[in-house]
Scaffold this motif. Structure first.
Motif, mmCIF file in Angstrom:
data_model
loop_
_atom_site.group_PDB
_atom_site.id
_atom_site.type_symbol
_atom_site.label_atom_id
_atom_site.label_comp_id
_atom_site.label_asym_id
_atom_site.label_seq_id
_atom_site.Cartn_x
_atom_site.Cartn_y
_atom_site.Cartn_z
ATOM 1 N N UNK A 21 9.696 7.591 47.574
ATOM 2 C CA UNK A 21 10.895 8.189 47.330
ATOM 3 C C UNK A 21 11.635 8.366 48.847
ATOM 4 N N UNK A 22 10.794 8.674 49.828
ATOM 5 C CA UNK A 22 11.268 8.796 51.250
ATOM 6 C C UNK A 22 11.927 7.461 51.777
ATOM 7 N N UNK A 23 11.306 6.552 51.353
ATOM 8 C CA UNK A 23 11.922 5.283 51.917
ATOM 9 C C UNK A 23 13.142 4.715 51.416
ATOM 10 N N UNK A 24 13.335 5.010 50.076
ATOM 11 C CA UNK A 24 14.656 4.734 49.489
ATOM 12 C C UNK A 24 15.808 5.963 49.591
ATOM 13 N N UNK A 25 15.044 7.020 49.641
ATOM 14 C CA UNK A 25 16.238 8.171 49.768
ATOM 15 C C UNK A 25 16.536 8.548 48.394
ATOM 16 N N UNK A 26 15.670 8.618 47.437
ATOM 17 C CA UNK A 26 15.757 8.860 45.953
ATOM 18 C C UNK A 26 14.894 9.844 45.542
ATOM 19 N N UNK A 82 23.460 7.663 49.631
ATOM 20 C CA UNK A 82 23.224 7.256 48.248
ATOM 21 C C UNK A 82 22.726 5.677 48.293
ATOM 22 N N UNK A 83 21.599 5.196 47.349
ATOM 23 C CA UNK A 83 21.023 4.313 47.576
ATOM 24 C C UNK A 83 21.336 3.218 46.553
ATOM 25 N N UNK A 84 21.273 1.858 47.120
ATOM 26 C CA UNK A 84 21.456 0.795 45.919
ATOM 27 C C UNK A 84 20.717 -0.491 46.688
ATOM 28 N N UNK A 85 20.361 -1.509 45.544
ATOM 29 C CA UNK A 85 19.638 -2.739 46.071
ATOM 30 C C UNK A 85 20.500 -3.762 45.416
ATOM 31 N N UNK A 86 20.127 -4.942 45.915
ATOM 32 C CA UNK A 86 20.338 -6.069 45.290
ATOM 33 C C UNK A 86 19.081 -7.106 44.863
ATOM 34 N N UNK A 87 19.448 -7.947 44.182
ATOM 35 C CA UNK A 87 18.613 -8.817 43.481
ATOM 36 C C UNK A 87 18.626 -10.130 44.573
ATOM 37 N N UNK A 88 17.481 -10.874 44.793
ATOM 38 C CA UNK A 88 17.418 -12.159 45.484
ATOM 39 C C UNK A 88 16.535 -13.052 44.584
ATOM 40 N N UNK A 89 17.223 -13.899 43.879
ATOM 41 C CA UNK A 89 16.400 -14.771 42.758
ATOM 42 C C UNK A 89 15.971 -16.362 43.530
ATOM 43 N N UNK A 90 14.806 -16.414 43.217
ATOM 44 C CA UNK A 90 14.486 -17.815 43.752
ATOM 45 C C UNK A 90 15.219 -19.028 43.142
ATOM 46 N N UNK A 91 15.672 -19.759 43.852
ATOM 47 C CA UNK A 91 16.404 -20.837 43.448
ATOM 48 C C UNK A 91 16.100 -22.228 44.141
ATOM 49 N N UNK A 92 14.990 -22.768 43.078
ATOM 50 C CA UNK A 92 14.450 -24.197 43.418
ATOM 51 C C UNK A 92 15.554 -25.375 43.484
ATOM 52 N N UNK A 93 16.364 -25.341 42.620
ATOM 53 C CA UNK A 93 17.425 -26.101 42.596
ATOM 54 C C UNK A 93 18.488 -26.003 43.716
ATOM 55 N N UNK A 94 18.856 -24.915 44.180
ATOM 56 C CA UNK A 94 19.805 -24.915 45.346
ATOM 57 C C UNK A 94 19.141 -23.513 46.525
ATOM 58 N N UNK A 95 18.226 -24.146 47.197
ATOM 59 C CA UNK A 95 17.592 -23.322 48.277
ATOM 60 C C UNK A 95 18.801 -22.842 49.358
#
Length: 480
Positions: A21-26, A82-95
């Motif tokens: 909770x502390x790390x993300x401030x939530x 106010x915290x938010x995050x983003x997704x990073x999807x593995x992309x084998x076809x387009x590294x």
């Protein structure tokens, strides 16, 4: 002594790990996971941030410009703290796209990233994690970029709990993507600060069982902490199947440092899918999902969990995979089957699908037109078109072809629907992601308080007339 005297209030802010909770401030150890093509939308992420929680935007399947616009939009709607995050999807076809996405995150100062679909650590996640790492007074190491790795297999978890591979770090330094100072700290930093253990879930799934996965991952975490002597504890959270207070309570009882919800958020006002899909999802039950081939990993036989109630997509997707395994080209498919696929599945000819597919890849890579495509590969690409097409149908709510919707979903939403049945939340128009988070966390605290009280009262096992002990179910109205 009465039973009620043993019932103590548990504050939901104490569930899970305080450091998380502390790390993300939530406020709570609770996150909403990313759903591809911005189903985990800007609105969803902003709503979570404004409620003092955190959600991760679904970048999968989006062009870099769309991700850039989304980040800018989210940043304009949230305030400091106010915290938010983003997704990073593995992309084998387009590294390269994966690497460019990380560069984009750096340019926007994104501190929190959820890495998904990885079978091993790659340069992009290592670079994100180590960028900006410094050593402070007393030897403390500061890592400004926090990575949550979504995993469902112990060997993948082990890779993310380990320091970055030395050879990979050296290559990143040689390429000017990490500084020597950052590289020096790599042996003391796990690639992921947090591990999200994903049991059987919506979309790509190894069909894992939480009761088996969580203890194994927790033991692995303890082993890795001992092996590498990290100063900061790797946190292990739970995802998959969490749609009710009881499920959340079970996750925390197993030792989860945080929980992540997914499917239940797809059926909310803020979710970035069509109203048509939401109307279908609010009617589903726990038995209304099944498994179909994953379009992005079609040839490997990987599976996704999808909605099956009222839809032909799961059966049709499995039929295409069966034909792919049985034949070496489109020409080998008998005329009756070919006609069925063209008229019912695709609603266009194989030739038209191939022409559209070839044009798409040629625009992305002009060299594609000169590539030698085998008949088997051509069949695969034509069949894969169907999986892209069915997702688009669902996203835009194409009522004229509803039976072909591809909707990734797990049984957690069926359990949630049962929990809220007969209340205002039965309709998705009244479901909001942050409100759901509040209800589940408060409900989980109530469940645990009740269970502890039951265990503390000796002999309080009086059966009811039906011969069973009284099981406690959280009424949704209690947390309105």
């Amino acid at each position: 002594m009465s039973f009620s005297s043993h019932l103590k209030i548990i504050d939901p802010i104490h569930l899970g790990d305080a450091g998380f909770r502390a790390e993300y401030g939530i406020k709570y150890a609770y996150t909403t996971g990313a759903m591809y093509k911005a189903i985990a939308s800007e609105s969803l992420v902003v709503a979570m941030a404004r409620a003092g929680l955190i959600g991760f935007f679904g970048t999968g399947g989006l062009a870099l410009s769309k991700i850039d616009d989304a980040v800018a939009s989210i940043k304009s709607q949230v305030t400091q703290g106010q915290a938010f995050g983003m997704n990073l999807l593995n992309n084998l076809a387009q590294p390269d796209l994966e690497e460019q996405t990380v560069d984009l995150f750096f340019s926007h100062g994104i501190r929190f990233v959820e890495a998904a679909a990885y079978t091993n650590v790659g340069p992009s996640v290592v670079r994100y994690r180590l960028r900006g790492a410094t050593r402070g007074p007393g030897g403390t190491i500061s890592t400004p970029h926090v990575l949550i790795a979504k995993v469902s297999r112990p060997e993948v978890a082990r890779a993310f709990m380990s320091p970055a591979p030395e050879s990979m770090v050296r290559e990143l330094v040689a390429a000017g993507r990490l500084t020597p100072q950052e590289a020096e700290l790599a042996p003391y930093i796990p690639v992921a600060a947090d591990i999200c253990v994903e049991a059987d879930s919506a979309g790509h799934t190894d069909q894992g069982v939480a009761y088996a996965l969580m203890p194994a991952m927790l033991h692995l975490r303890d082993q890795m902490m001992s092996q590498y002597g990290y100063r900061n504890r790797i946190r292990v959270g739970a995802a998959g199947g969490i749609g009710t207070p009881e499920a959340a309570a079970a996750a925390f009882m197993m030792g989860a440092d945080f929980i992540t919800t997914g499917s239940i958020n797809q059926c909310t006002v803020e979710a970035g899918t069509s109203d048509s899909v939401k109307n279908m999802l609010q009617e589903m039950d726990v038995q209304d999902t099944t498994y179909a081939p994953a379009g992005d990993m079609f040839e490997t036989g990987a599976k996704v969990q999808v909605l099956k109630k009222g839809l032909f997509f799961p059966g049709r997707g499995n039929k295409l995979y069966e034909l792919y395994m049985r034949h070496n080209s489109l020409d080998e498919i008998d005329n009756q089957t070919r006609k069925q696929i063209e008229e019912k599945y695709f609603r266009r000819s194989f030739e038209d699908v191939w022409s559209e597919t070839r044009d798409y890849y040629s625009r992305a890579n002009p060299a594609f037109a000169k590539l030698e495509i085998s008949p088997k590969q051509k069949m695969s690409m034509v069949f894969r078109w169907y999986f892209v097409h069915t997702t688009r149908l669902a996203m835009r709510g194409a009522e004229e072809d509803k039976v072909n919707y591809q909707v990734h979903c797990g049984p957690a939403l069926g359990a949630f629907n049962q929990w809220v049945k007969g209340t205002a939340l039965e309709s998705w128009q009244n479901r909001h992601v942050s409100d759901i988070g509040e209800r589940i966390m408060n409900g989980a605290a109530a469940v645990l308080a009740k269970r502890y009280a039951e265990l503390s009262v000796k002999g309080d096992l009086t059966p009811h007339a039906n011969g069973h002990n009284n099981n406690y179910v959280v009424p949704v109205e209690q947390f309105a």
